[in-house]
Motif scaffolding. Structure first.
Motif, PDB file in Angstrom:
ATOM      1  N   ASN A  45       6.663  -6.445  -7.247  1.00 23.01           N
ATOM      2  CA  ASN A  45       5.369  -6.678  -6.615  1.00 23.01           C
ATOM      3  C   ASN A  45       4.779  -5.345  -6.130  1.00 23.01           C
ATOM      4  O   ASN A  45       5.418  -4.644  -5.340  1.00 23.01           O
ATOM      5  CB  ASN A  45       5.599  -7.641  -5.439  1.00 23.01           C
ATOM      6  N   PRO A  46       3.570  -4.980  -6.567  1.00 24.05           N
ATOM      7  CA  PRO A  46       2.964  -3.710  -6.144  1.00 24.05           C
ATOM      8  C   PRO A  46       2.796  -3.591  -4.627  1.00 24.05           C
ATOM      9  O   PRO A  46       2.899  -2.487  -4.080  1.00 24.05           O
ATOM     10  CB  PRO A  46       1.600  -3.704  -6.841  1.00 24.05           C
ATOM     11  N   ALA A  47       2.561  -4.693  -3.934  1.00 21.34           N
ATOM     12  CA  ALA A  47       2.439  -4.651  -2.472  1.00 21.34           C
ATOM     13  C   ALA A  47       3.783  -4.312  -1.838  1.00 21.34           C
ATOM     14  O   ALA A  47       3.849  -3.613  -0.821  1.00 21.34           O
ATOM     15  CB  ALA A  47       1.903  -5.976  -1.932  1.00 21.34           C
ATOM     16  N   VAL A  48       4.870  -4.768  -2.434  1.00 19.73           N
ATOM     17  CA  VAL A  48       6.208  -4.441  -1.945  1.00 19.73           C
ATOM     18  C   VAL A  48       6.489  -2.962  -2.183  1.00 19.73           C
ATOM     19  O   VAL A  48       7.007  -2.269  -1.301  1.00 19.73           O
ATOM     20  CB  VAL A  48       7.278  -5.340  -2.623  1.00 19.73           C
ATOM     21  N   VAL A  49       6.151  -2.463  -3.365  1.00 19.68           N
ATOM     22  CA  VAL A  49       6.336  -1.043  -3.669  1.00 19.68           C
ATOM     23  C   VAL A  49       5.571  -0.196  -2.654  1.00 19.68           C
ATOM     24  O   VAL A  49       6.106   0.774  -2.102  1.00 19.68           O
ATOM     25  CB  VAL A  49       5.881  -0.717  -5.112  1.00 19.68           C
ATOM     26  N   ALA A  50       4.331  -0.576  -2.368  1.00 17.77           N
ATOM     27  CA  ALA A  50       3.509   0.177  -1.409  1.00 17.77           C
ATOM     28  C   ALA A  50       4.099   0.124  -0.002  1.00 17.77           C
ATOM     29  O   ALA A  50       4.180   1.148   0.683  1.00 17.77           O
ATOM     30  CB  ALA A  50       2.079  -0.359  -1.411  1.00 17.77           C
ATOM     31  N   ALA A  51       4.520  -1.053   0.430  1.00 16.04           N
ATOM     32  CA  ALA A  51       5.076  -1.204   1.784  1.00 16.04           C
ATOM     33  C   ALA A  51       6.371  -0.412   1.940  1.00 16.04           C
ATOM     34  O   ALA A  51       6.610   0.200   2.980  1.00 16.04           O
ATOM     35  CB  ALA A  51       5.307  -2.680   2.107  1.00 16.04           C
ATOM     36  N   MET A  52       7.198  -0.408   0.931  1.00 14.70           N
ATOM     37  CA  MET A  52       8.449   0.349   1.006  1.00 14.70           C
ATOM     38  C   MET A  52       8.176   1.844   0.961  1.00 14.70           C
ATOM     39  O   MET A  52       8.843   2.621   1.645  1.00 14.70           O
ATOM     40  CB  MET A  52       9.397  -0.068  -0.117  1.00 14.70           C
ATOM     41  N   SER A  53       7.190   2.237   0.216  1.00 14.00           N
ATOM     42  CA  SER A  53       6.804   3.650   0.152  1.00 14.00           C
ATOM     43  C   SER A  53       6.376   4.162   1.528  1.00 14.00           C
ATOM     44  O   SER A  53       6.652   5.307   1.887  1.00 14.00           O
ATOM     45  CB  SER A  53       5.685   3.837  -0.869  1.00 14.00           C
ATOM     46  N   GLU A  54       5.745   3.295   2.291  1.00 13.65           N
ATOM     47  CA  GLU A  54       5.299   3.662   3.639  1.00 13.65           C
ATOM     48  C   GLU A  54       6.463   4.058   4.550  1.00 13.65           C
ATOM     49  O   GLU A  54       6.272   4.813   5.492  1.00 13.65           O
ATOM     50  CB  GLU A  54       4.533   2.508   4.285  1.00 13.65           C
ATOM     51  N   VAL A  55       7.657   3.548   4.262  1.00 10.34           N
ATOM     52  CA  VAL A  55       8.824   3.891   5.077  1.00 10.34           C
ATOM     53  C   VAL A  55       9.748   4.867   4.345  1.00 10.34           C
ATOM     54  O   VAL A  55      10.916   5.029   4.702  1.00 10.34           O
ATOM     55  CB  VAL A  55       9.599   2.630   5.557  1.00 10.34           C
ATOM     56  N   GLY A  56       9.208   5.502   3.314  1.00  8.22           N
ATOM     57  CA  GLY A  56       9.941   6.555   2.617  1.00  8.22           C
ATOM     58  C   GLY A  56      10.950   6.096   1.582  1.00  8.22           C
ATOM     59  O   GLY A  56      11.844   6.847   1.211  1.00  8.22           O
ATOM     60  N   GLY A 107       2.328 -12.597  -4.189  1.00 10.38           N
ATOM     61  CA  GLY A 107       0.923 -12.929  -4.016  1.00 10.38           C
ATOM     62  C   GLY A 107       0.319 -12.494  -2.695  1.00 10.38           C
ATOM     63  O   GLY A 107      -0.840 -12.786  -2.415  1.00 10.38           O
ATOM     64  N   GLN A 108       1.082 -11.802  -1.868  1.00 10.74           N
ATOM     65  CA  GLN A 108       0.575 -11.375  -0.570  1.00 10.74           C
ATOM     66  C   GLN A 108       0.220  -9.893  -0.610  1.00 10.74           C
ATOM     67  O   GLN A 108       0.776  -9.127  -1.388  1.00 10.74           O
ATOM     68  CB  GLN A 108       1.619 -11.626   0.523  1.00 10.74           C
ATOM     69  N   GLY A 109      -0.673  -9.501   0.259  1.00 12.53           N
ATOM     70  CA  GLY A 109      -1.085  -8.113   0.358  1.00 12.53           C
ATOM     71  C   GLY A 109      -0.121  -7.302   1.195  1.00 12.53           C
ATOM     72  O   GLY A 109       0.820  -7.829   1.800  1.00 12.53           O
ATOM     73  N   VAL A 110      -0.379  -6.002   1.255  1.00 15.28           N
ATOM     74  CA  VAL A 110       0.502  -5.078   1.967  1.00 15.28           C
ATOM     75  C   VAL A 110       0.635  -5.448   3.445  1.00 15.28           C
ATOM     76  O   VAL A 110       1.719  -5.330   4.023  1.00 15.28           O
ATOM     77  CB  VAL A 110       0.012  -3.619   1.794  1.00 15.28           C
ATOM     78  N   GLU A 111      -0.434  -5.915   4.077  1.00 20.37           N
ATOM     79  CA  GLU A 111      -0.367  -6.283   5.503  1.00 20.37           C
ATOM     80  C   GLU A 111       0.726  -7.324   5.751  1.00 20.37           C
ATOM     81  O   GLU A 111       1.536  -7.183   6.652  1.00 20.37           O
ATOM     82  CB  GLU A 111      -1.716  -6.818   5.990  1.00 20.37           C
ATOM     83  N   ALA A 112       0.739  -8.363   4.950  1.00 21.11           N
ATOM     84  CA  ALA A 112       1.740  -9.426   5.112  1.00 21.11           C
ATOM     85  C   ALA A 112       3.127  -8.926   4.720  1.00 21.11           C
ATOM     86  O   ALA A 112       4.126  -9.264   5.368  1.00 21.11           O
ATOM     87  CB  ALA A 112       1.365 -10.638   4.272  1.00 21.11           C
ATOM     88  N   VAL A 113       3.192  -8.109   3.673  1.00 19.59           N
ATOM     89  CA  VAL A 113       4.478  -7.601   3.197  1.00 19.59           C
ATOM     90  C   VAL A 113       5.116  -6.681   4.233  1.00 19.59           C
ATOM     91  O   VAL A 113       6.336  -6.662   4.383  1.00 19.59           O
ATOM     92  CB  VAL A 113       4.316  -6.899   1.829  1.00 19.59           C
TER      93      VAL A 113
END
Length: 118
Positions: free
Chosen positions: A28-39, A88-94
């Motif tokens: 999920n691209p939102a998961v990739v983005a959220a995990m990237s935020e924490v390095g 199906g959820q956005g980065v905020e929810a992820v």
């Protein structure tokens, strides 16, 4: 996310297997983005199907709502974590799901006597 946190926090002190009972074709691209935020970069990861062999080789099996689709073997430790599905959820929810998973992984590592990396 759980496997990525275990790998990141547990390092070479833990062997991680990640799989799902009905994995998507891509992470999920939102998961990739959220995990990237924490390095943590999981952009190259590929979802895998959970196999009987993976469960048999594991000491602790963490499930997230796979129910009867997950193989069960007596003597294994199972943790079924009730969390929202990031599909199906956005980065905020992820982000909220990510943070809950990180807290649970840190707790599990502590319980197993494995000091989490900073």
């Amino acid at each position: 996310m759980a496997a990525a946190f275990v790998t990141h926090l547990g390092g070479d002190r833990v062997e991680v297997r990640s799989a799902g009972s009905a994995p998507a074709d891509t992470v999920n691209p939102a998961v990739v983005a959220a995990m990237s935020e924490v390095g943590i970069d999981i952009s190259a990861e590929v979802p895998k199907v959970l196999t009987t062999e993976a469960v048999q080789a594991s000491d602790v099996v963490i499930t997230m709502g796979c129910g009867d689709a997950c193989p069960f073997f007596p003597g294994k430790r199972y943790l079924d974590w009730k969390l929202d599905d990031p599909a199906g959820q956005g980065v905020e929810a992820v982000r909220q799901i990510r943070d809950q998973i990180e807290q649970r992984i840190r707790g599990l590592l502590a319980e197993l006597g494995i000091e989490a990396a900073a």
